[in-house]
Motif scaffolding. Structure first.
Motif, PDB file in Angstrom:
ATOM      1  N   MET A   1       0.848  -1.185   0.000  1.00  0.00           N
ATOM      2  CA  MET A   1       0.000   0.000   0.000  1.00  0.00           C
ATOM      3  C   MET A   1       0.890   1.242   0.000  1.00  0.00           C
ATOM      4  O   MET A   1       1.739   1.417   0.862  1.00  0.00           O
ATOM      5  N   GLU A   2       0.708   2.078  -0.983  1.00  0.00           N
ATOM      6  CA  GLU A   2       1.443   3.337  -1.061  1.00  0.00           C
ATOM      7  C   GLU A   2       0.739   4.360  -0.176  1.00  0.00           C
ATOM      8  O   GLU A   2      -0.465   4.595  -0.320  1.00  0.00           O
ATOM      9  N   PRO A   3       1.473   4.966   0.783  1.00  0.00           N
ATOM     10  CA  PRO A   3       0.802   5.918   1.675  1.00  0.00           C
ATOM     11  C   PRO A   3       0.358   7.170   0.919  1.00  0.00           C
ATOM     12  O   PRO A   3       1.038   7.649   0.035  1.00  0.00           O
ATOM     13  N   THR A   4      -0.796   7.663   1.270  1.00  0.00           N
ATOM     14  CA  THR A   4      -1.292   8.929   0.739  1.00  0.00           C
ATOM     15  C   THR A   4      -1.275   9.944   1.870  1.00  0.00           C
ATOM     16  O   THR A   4      -1.043   9.594   3.030  1.00  0.00           O
ATOM     17  N   PHE A   5      -1.541  11.189   1.552  1.00  0.00           N
ATOM     18  CA  PHE A   5      -1.560  12.208   2.590  1.00  0.00           C
ATOM     19  C   PHE A   5      -2.580  11.863   3.670  1.00  0.00           C
ATOM     20  O   PHE A   5      -2.314  12.010   4.854  1.00  0.00           O
ATOM     21  N   ASP A   6      -3.746  11.354   3.255  1.00  0.00           N
ATOM     22  CA  ASP A   6      -4.778  11.005   4.241  1.00  0.00           C
ATOM     23  C   ASP A   6      -4.320   9.878   5.154  1.00  0.00           C
ATOM     24  O   ASP A   6      -4.563   9.907   6.354  1.00  0.00           O
ATOM     25  N   LEU A  11      -1.542   7.884  10.695  1.00  0.00           N
ATOM     26  CA  LEU A  11      -0.531   6.999  11.278  1.00  0.00           C
ATOM     27  C   LEU A  11      -0.283   7.324  12.746  1.00  0.00           C
ATOM     28  O   LEU A  11      -0.294   8.486  13.145  1.00  0.00           O
ATOM     29  N   PRO A  12      -0.010   6.299  13.549  1.00  0.00           N
ATOM     30  CA  PRO A  12       0.407   6.559  14.929  1.00  0.00           C
ATOM     31  C   PRO A  12       1.802   7.191  14.938  1.00  0.00           C
ATOM     32  O   PRO A  12       2.522   7.149  13.939  1.00  0.00           O
ATOM     33  N   THR A  16       4.370   0.583  13.312  1.00  0.00           N
ATOM     34  CA  THR A  16       5.115  -0.634  13.010  1.00  0.00           C
ATOM     35  C   THR A  16       5.140  -0.795  11.494  1.00  0.00           C
ATOM     36  O   THR A  16       4.554  -0.001  10.758  1.00  0.00           O
ATOM     37  N   TRP A  17       5.827  -1.823  11.013  1.00  0.00           N
ATOM     38  CA  TRP A  17       5.902  -2.051   9.562  1.00  0.00           C
ATOM     39  C   TRP A  17       4.524  -2.247   8.960  1.00  0.00           C
ATOM     40  O   TRP A  17       4.301  -1.918   7.801  1.00  0.00           O
ATOM     41  N   MET A  19       1.835  -0.712   9.925  1.00  0.00           N
ATOM     42  CA  MET A  19       1.100   0.516  10.220  1.00  0.00           C
ATOM     43  C   MET A  19       0.265   0.447  11.491  1.00  0.00           C
ATOM     44  O   MET A  19      -0.642   1.248  11.693  1.00  0.00           O
ATOM     45  N   ALA A  20       0.537  -0.506  12.360  1.00  0.00           N
ATOM     46  CA  ALA A  20      -0.139  -0.587  13.652  1.00  0.00           C
ATOM     47  C   ALA A  20       0.611   0.286  14.665  1.00  0.00           C
ATOM     48  O   ALA A  20       1.678   0.822  14.370  1.00  0.00           O
ATOM     49  N   THR A  21       0.057   0.427  15.840  1.00  0.00           N
ATOM     50  CA  THR A  21       0.700   1.200  16.898  1.00  0.00           C
ATOM     51  C   THR A  21       1.705   0.330  17.636  1.00  0.00           C
ATOM     52  O   THR A  21       1.407  -0.804  18.002  1.00  0.00           O
ATOM     53  N   CYS A  22       2.912   0.858  17.864  1.00  0.00           N
ATOM     54  CA  CYS A  22       3.930   0.140  18.644  1.00  0.00           C
ATOM     55  C   CYS A  22       3.468  -0.014  20.084  1.00  0.00           C
ATOM     56  O   CYS A  22       2.813   0.870  20.629  1.00  0.00           O
ATOM     57  N   THR A  23       3.870  -1.101  20.686  1.00  0.00           N
ATOM     58  CA  THR A  23       3.599  -1.265  22.113  1.00  0.00           C
ATOM     59  C   THR A  23       4.623  -0.468  22.909  1.00  0.00           C
ATOM     60  O   THR A  23       5.716  -0.165  22.420  1.00  0.00           O
TER      61      THR A  23
END
Length: 82
Positions: A1-6, A11-12, A16-17, A19-23
């Protein structure tokens, strides 16, 4: 997935790789790895951890406090989404 401005706005702070939130534990582990790599001790002489989940908050506050004698207008450096 290519990130867009939205998606970037969503993003947190520490993604993480996938795109989840790191613990908190993962962030502390990273801080300890970096501290070890630059030769810092991880424990105090009393055997307590030098770094923890609030290390960056505390370090940032100390850094900002060190700027008290310099011209610094902090509110111009922050953006709030309200």
């Amino acid at each position: 997935m290519e990130p867009t401005f939205d998606t970037i706005k969503e993003l947190p702070f520490f993604p993480t790789w996938d795109m989840a939130t790191c613990t908190k534990e993962a962030v502390v582990e990273c801080i300890n790895l970096i501290a070890t790599a630059i030769g810092l001790l991880l424990l105090t002489p009393e055997g307590q951890n030098r770094f923890g989940g609030h290390s960056m908050r505390v370090s940032g506050a100390r850094w900002l406090g060190s700027l008290e004698n310099q011209e610094f207008d902090g509110h111009k450096h922050w953006q709030y989404n309200s």
